[in-house]
Motif scaffolding. Structure first.
Motif, PDB file in Angstrom:
ATOM      1  N   TRP A   1       0.838  -1.196   0.000  1.00 23.36           N
ATOM      2  CA  TRP A   1       0.000   0.000   0.000  1.00 23.36           C
ATOM      3  C   TRP A   1       0.873   1.246   0.000  1.00 23.36           C
ATOM      4  CZ3 TRP A   1      -1.390   4.105   3.430  1.00 23.36           C
ATOM      5  CH2 TRP A   1      -2.581   4.762   3.086  1.00 23.36           C
ATOM      6  N   LEU A   2       0.498   2.220  -0.832  1.00 25.05           N
ATOM      7  CA  LEU A   2       1.193   3.497  -0.912  1.00 25.05           C
ATOM      8  C   LEU A   2       0.220   4.607  -0.543  1.00 25.05           C
ATOM      9  CD1 LEU A   2       3.070   2.967  -4.331  1.00 25.05           C
ATOM     10  CD2 LEU A   2       4.024   2.683  -2.020  1.00 25.05           C
ATOM     11  N   SER A   3       0.584   5.429   0.406  1.00 24.65           N
ATOM     12  CA  SER A   3      -0.286   6.506   0.878  1.00 24.65           C
ATOM     13  C   SER A   3      -0.412   7.579  -0.196  1.00 24.65           C
ATOM     14  CB  SER A   3       0.296   7.126   2.152  1.00 24.65           C
ATOM     15  OG  SER A   3       1.505   7.822   1.842  1.00 24.65           O
ATOM     16  N   PRO A   4      -1.431   8.457  -0.088  1.00 23.68           N
ATOM     17  CA  PRO A   4      -1.536   9.584  -1.034  1.00 23.68           C
ATOM     18  C   PRO A   4      -0.274  10.437  -1.077  1.00 23.68           C
ATOM     19  CG  PRO A   4      -3.585   9.331   0.170  1.00 23.68           C
ATOM     20  CD  PRO A   4      -2.606   8.378   0.802  1.00 23.68           C
ATOM     21  N   ARG A   5       0.405  10.560   0.065  1.00 22.31           N
ATOM     22  CA  ARG A   5       1.648  11.334   0.095  1.00 22.31           C
ATOM     23  C   ARG A   5       2.716  10.679  -0.777  1.00 22.31           C
ATOM     24  NH1 ARG A   5       5.191  12.877   5.515  1.00 22.31           N
ATOM     25  NH2 ARG A   5       6.821  14.039   4.431  1.00 22.31           N
ATOM     26  N   GLU A   6       2.832   9.365  -0.705  1.00 20.90           N
ATOM     27  CA  GLU A   6       3.800   8.657  -1.548  1.00 20.90           C
ATOM     28  C   GLU A   6       3.395   8.738  -3.022  1.00 20.90           C
ATOM     29  OE1 GLU A   6       6.696   7.253  -0.679  1.00 20.90           O
ATOM     30  OE2 GLU A   6       6.346   8.008   1.354  1.00 20.90           O
ATOM     31  N   MET A   7       2.089   8.619  -3.269  1.00 21.21           N
ATOM     32  CA  MET A   7       1.601   8.626  -4.648  1.00 21.21           C
ATOM     33  C   MET A   7       1.769   9.991  -5.312  1.00 21.21           C
ATOM     34  SD  MET A   7       0.576   5.692  -5.772  1.00 21.21           S
ATOM     35  CE  MET A   7      -0.423   6.225  -7.151  1.00 21.21           C
ATOM     36  N   HIS A   8       2.008  11.032  -4.523  1.00 21.93           N
ATOM     37  CA  HIS A   8       2.130  12.375  -5.093  1.00 21.93           C
ATOM     38  C   HIS A   8       3.301  12.473  -6.055  1.00 21.93           C
ATOM     39  CE1 HIS A   8       2.754  16.787  -5.237  1.00 21.93           C
ATOM     40  NE2 HIS A   8       1.449  16.829  -5.025  1.00 21.93           N
ATOM     41  N   GLN A   9       4.320  11.609  -5.906  1.00 19.05           N
ATOM     42  CA  GLN A   9       5.530  11.715  -6.723  1.00 19.05           C
ATOM     43  C   GLN A   9       5.524  10.795  -7.929  1.00 19.05           C
ATOM     44  OE1 GLN A   9       9.051   9.959  -4.607  1.00 19.05           O
ATOM     45  NE2 GLN A   9       7.505   9.462  -3.064  1.00 19.05           N
ATOM     46  N   VAL A  10       4.448  10.009  -8.119  1.00 21.53           N
ATOM     47  CA  VAL A  10       4.394   9.063  -9.237  1.00 21.53           C
ATOM     48  C   VAL A  10       3.023   9.110  -9.894  1.00 21.53           C
ATOM     49  CG1 VAL A  10       6.135   7.470  -8.330  1.00 21.53           C
ATOM     50  CG2 VAL A  10       3.732   7.204  -7.646  1.00 21.53           C
ATOM     51  N   LEU A  11       2.936   8.485 -11.054  1.00 22.29           N
ATOM     52  CA  LEU A  11       1.675   8.322 -11.752  1.00 22.29           C
ATOM     53  C   LEU A  11       1.416   6.827 -11.960  1.00 22.29           C
ATOM     54  CD1 LEU A  11       1.992  11.086 -14.521  1.00 22.29           C
ATOM     55  CD2 LEU A  11       0.768  11.245 -12.333  1.00 22.29           C
ATOM     56  N   HIS A  12       0.162   6.499 -12.159  1.00 22.88           N
ATOM     57  CA  HIS A  12      -0.218   5.112 -12.409  1.00 22.88           C
ATOM     58  C   HIS A  12       0.617   4.523 -13.542  1.00 22.88           C
ATOM     59  CE1 HIS A  12      -2.730   1.584 -13.017  1.00 22.88           C
ATOM     60  NE2 HIS A  12      -2.826   1.914 -14.298  1.00 22.88           N
ATOM     61  N   GLY A  13       1.185   3.337 -13.306  1.00 23.68           N
ATOM     62  CA  GLY A  13       1.967   2.656 -14.323  1.00 23.68           C
ATOM     63  C   GLY A  13       3.468   2.836 -14.191  1.00 23.68           C
TER      64      GLY A  13
END
Length: 782
Positions: free
Chosen positions: A134-146
């Motif tokens: 699981w990746l939090s929204p904070r972690e996801m802020h630096q990447v995009l799907h894929g």
């Protein structure tokens, strides 16, 4: 600088046995040296040798130090650096802050692919198949799907799932995106059509290319997201307004990165091809133009891959399946071949097709059109009275189709209905085909192949392009006749390749996994039913259970649960058989116009017939590519169908329909409407005043206080309360006793604020995918 020159791709080699260390030439210790010499004129140390060296040293190494240890010379160093960069991109190695190269498993890091969620969080899907992280929204802020990333597991989240921190982004997946453009307080941005990309993409100043707020655009990313900054982009194409006719397809093409324009070289090659069969093409071919072969396809088909003919032979039949010889015109490595591999398959949308090959080939030179000569690959089979295929033979031929028939015309003729000129003239051949079909169908039953009864739908349009209605596609026995002929040819194709020990791509379908099988057995036991076969049930065990449930009132429910326990078929060089069809070996041979795996199989069979070997390269990579493009096409087609259905239902808000629960999730139930064959969601908050808990193994939501359950297959009456075209989401409210259960206005209340795209993340957060149920599709020849 010495650049390794790539040779024609060979079959994957096995590692050579380890030899005594060569102090003067460390590269002689490379266990894959022989393979690298086959692939390159100037081979570098193999990836495996680099990883072995790092493991033996036990510590991270500098690039120069590593190069010396594996025997890289100074003039090879730049090329070796590129190999290390590729290994880093693929998640095999990682550089630390000092630039030293280390092994990921030694660093307690996990490489994988980012799977975004509309609500802002996401998952890392590990390459090794271990549990999603699981990746939090904070972690996801630096990447995009894929994107591909390396993650460090830092513990468990509040739901007990592994939680990770992104250490490094290995590869950026997205270079262009499609979405709707907006302007708020002078700031331009787009909301991506791919809802798994939850970040807004900022448009660089002056780079909106004249687009108007609300229009659909394609953008090129200028900067990727980081921990502290949003991604930025520039508009490269204004597609138009969201409601424009055909916009749903334009969006799907770009959202799923579907190639839809042929490169100039491929188009030029296609233009240089002749319009018909040339005299020189007939060399080495058997002439079967005297046989009354026919094509039998759907009403709207334009690319005809296959033709059939049958005659009695002793107590059985001789069946010929002639398939378009695409491999004669598309040669390995040419421009058309590269683009065909890139596309992988044709993609079929309502009213539009994105072909794998240019239309001059797909609808012309290769298509087995009536009353013209065409080159073909022939599977010539002897079939006995019990439907068993005996001797068979493959050979290149030239044929002349006698008629372009349709399923409905053929079935009308065979069932004693209307005859037209073609069916009257060809009636003896059609009756022979029907007889061999009956024998093949009987053999299918004895073999134990699984035969699920599913309902496919078709959208009918008015002349003005408006959706008139959605109707079920009725399969008659002419459909099944062609399917059985294609299955027989595909089995022969697999058999000849296995006997010759020639590498190829097989269509494989694994049996149910242990956990799915256990869930299925637990569910069936509640109905007094059981699945035979012990730890390894066969297709016939499924077939026996299917026969028991088919006539039951709850048969639809039970069949759906059985279907969902099975895996998805894929392409692979490792033959494990086809579980669903109950074949020990199966390959796709019958549709080379629209499927690249079939083209590969044709080339392999031609090589076997000539006692040669077709060197296709990395068969595992080819299987992965073809499986990916198939999934991509399915997803794009599903998006377009969902958009069209949502448009159709937007004019029916307030209407009431009966339906059946088609899926149960943690956030509600999906209901398939009887009359229009369209699915929508009854949100969990609209099921009544109770706390409902999701029980995945029992496919139900259970009320804590009332004990009321909503289960897969239940019959309900619902009202359409919202059809949001932007999110392709349809919301229902439950109706009981003529009254709405729960808050019917809840769907309206959940609409987002004005100016932003509607419903981003509105589906709720149950599981990583958010609420779409998997769709399963089939095609001729499975």
């Amino acid at each position: 600088m010495t650049t390794p020159k790539k040779k024609s791709a060979p079959r994957a080699g096995k590692p050579t046995r380890s030899k005594p260390a060569h102090a003067g030439d460390p590269r002689q210790n490379d266990p894959f040296l022989a393979r690298e010499k086959q692939r390159y004129d100037n081979p570098l140390p193999s990836r495996e040798y680099v990883l072995q060296t790092l493991r033996e040293q036990g510590v991270p190494l500098g690039e120069v130090q590593l190069a010396k240890l594996v025997g890289v010379t100074p003039d090879e160093f730049e090329v070796f650096s590129r190999r290390l960069a590729a290994m880093e991109r693929d998640g095999q190695i990682l550089r630390n802050r000092r630039g030293a190269i280390g092994l990921l498993d030694k660093l307690d890091l996990v490489p994988g692919r980012v799977d975004g969620h509309p609500d802002g969080f996401g998952f890392c899907i590990p390459d090794d198949g271990s549990a999603d992280i699981w990746l939090s929204p904070r972690e996801m802020h630096q990447v995009l799907h894929g994107d591909r990333v390396v993650v460090r597991i830092k513990g468990l989240d509040n739901r007990g799932r592994p939680e990770g921190t992104i250490v490094e982004v290995l590869q950026r997946k997205n270079r262009t995106l499609v979405g709707r453009i907006y302007c708020e307080n002078g700031i331009w941005f787009i909301a991506a059509e791919n809802r798994r990309i939850s970040q807004d993409i900022l448009i660089a100043p002056g780079q909106h290319a004249g687009a108007q707020p609300g229009q659909v655009v394609t953008v090129e990313l200028l900067t990727q997201p980081s921990r502290t900054a949003e991604p930025t982009a520039r508009v490269v194409e204004v597609l138009g307004n969201y409601g424009d006719s055909g916009m749903e397809i334009e969006i799907a093409l770009r959202k799923h990165d579907l190639p839809y324009e042929f490169p100039a070289e491929a188009a030029k090659q296609a233009d240089r091809l002749p319009l018909g069969v040339q005299k020189a093409d007939l060399k080495g071919r058997e002439d079967i133009r005297h046989l009354p072969l026919v094509t039998i396809d759907g009403e709207t088909a334009k690319d005809f891959d296959d033709a059939v003919w049958c005659e009695p032979q002793g107590k059985g039949w001789r069946l010929i399946v002639a398939i378009a010889d695409v491999s004669h015109y598309v040669q390995p490595g040419d421009a058309l071949d590269h683009e065909a591999l890139n596309r992988g398959n044709s993609v079929y949308f309502p009213r539009r097709v994105i072909p794998m090959l240019p239309e001059v080939l797909s609808n012309g030179l290769c298509s087995l059109n009536p009353q013209v000569d065409r080159l073909c690959m022939v599977c010539d089979m002897d079939i006995d009275a019990k439907g068993k295929v005996g001797d068979y033979r493959f050979y290149p031929g030239v044929m002349h189709s006698q008629a372009r028939l349709t399923y409905n015309r053929v079935w009308d003729a065979l069932s004693g209905g209307a005859l037209d000129d073609d069916t009257r003239r060809l009636m003896p051949e059609l009756q022979n085909l029907y007889a061999v079909f009956k024998a093949l169908l009987g053999a299918r039953g004895k073999r134990g192949a699984i035969d699920f009864e599913t309902t496919e739908t078709q959208i009918l349009f008015t002349r003005e392009g408006r959706i008139e209605r959605v109707v079920p596609v009725v399969r008659n026995e002419a459909h099944k006749l062609i399917e059985e002929c294609m299955l027989a040819a595909n089995v022969c194709a697999a058999d000849i390749l296995i006997r010759a020990e020639h590498p190829a791509l097989y269509r494989i379908h694994d049996g149910p996994s242990p956990d799915r099988m256990e869930n299925l057995r637990n569910f069936m036991s509640e109905f007094g039913l059981g699945l035979g076969g012990g730890d390894k049930p066969s297709a016939s065990d499924y077939g026996k259970l299917l026969a028991q449930v088919r006539e039951r009132p709850d048969g639809g429910l039970l069949q759906t649960v059985m279907l969902r326990s099975l895996s998805q078929a894929v392409y692979s060089p490792d033959n494990i058989g086809h579980f669903g069809l109950a074949y020990e070996a199966y390959a796709h041979f019958t549709s080379p116009i629209r499927r690249y795996p079939d083209l590969l199989v044709h080339r392999a069979i031609k090589a076997v017939v000539k006692k040669k070997t077709y060197e296709a390269g990395d068969w595992n990579a080819l299987g992965g590519q073809c499986s990916m493009t198939e999934r991509r096409a399915d997803e794009a087609s599903r998006d377009v169908l969902n958009w069209l259905k949502c448009t159709f239902m937007s004019e029916r808000v307030g209407e009431v329909f009966p339906g059946t629960v088609s899926a149960v999730t943690g956030f509600g139930i999906f209901v398939m409407l009887d009359e229009v064959f369209i699915e929508g969601l009854v949100h969990i908050s609209e099921l009544g005043t109770d706390y409902f808990h999701f029980e995945a193994d029992k496919h139900r939501l259970l009320g804590e206080r009332t004990g009321r359950q909503f289960r897969l297959g239940d019959r309900l009456t619902v009202q359409v309360v919202r059809a949001d075209i932007e999110t392709t989401r349809i919301d229902f409210a439950l109706i009981e006793g003529g009254e709405v259960v729960g808050d019917a206005d809840a769907a309206q209340a959940r609409k987002p604020r004005a100016g932003k795209p509607a419903g981003r993340g509105a589906a709720g957060g149950a599981g990583k995918s958010g609420g779409g149920k998997p769709a399963r599709g089939g095609s001729r020849g499975r």
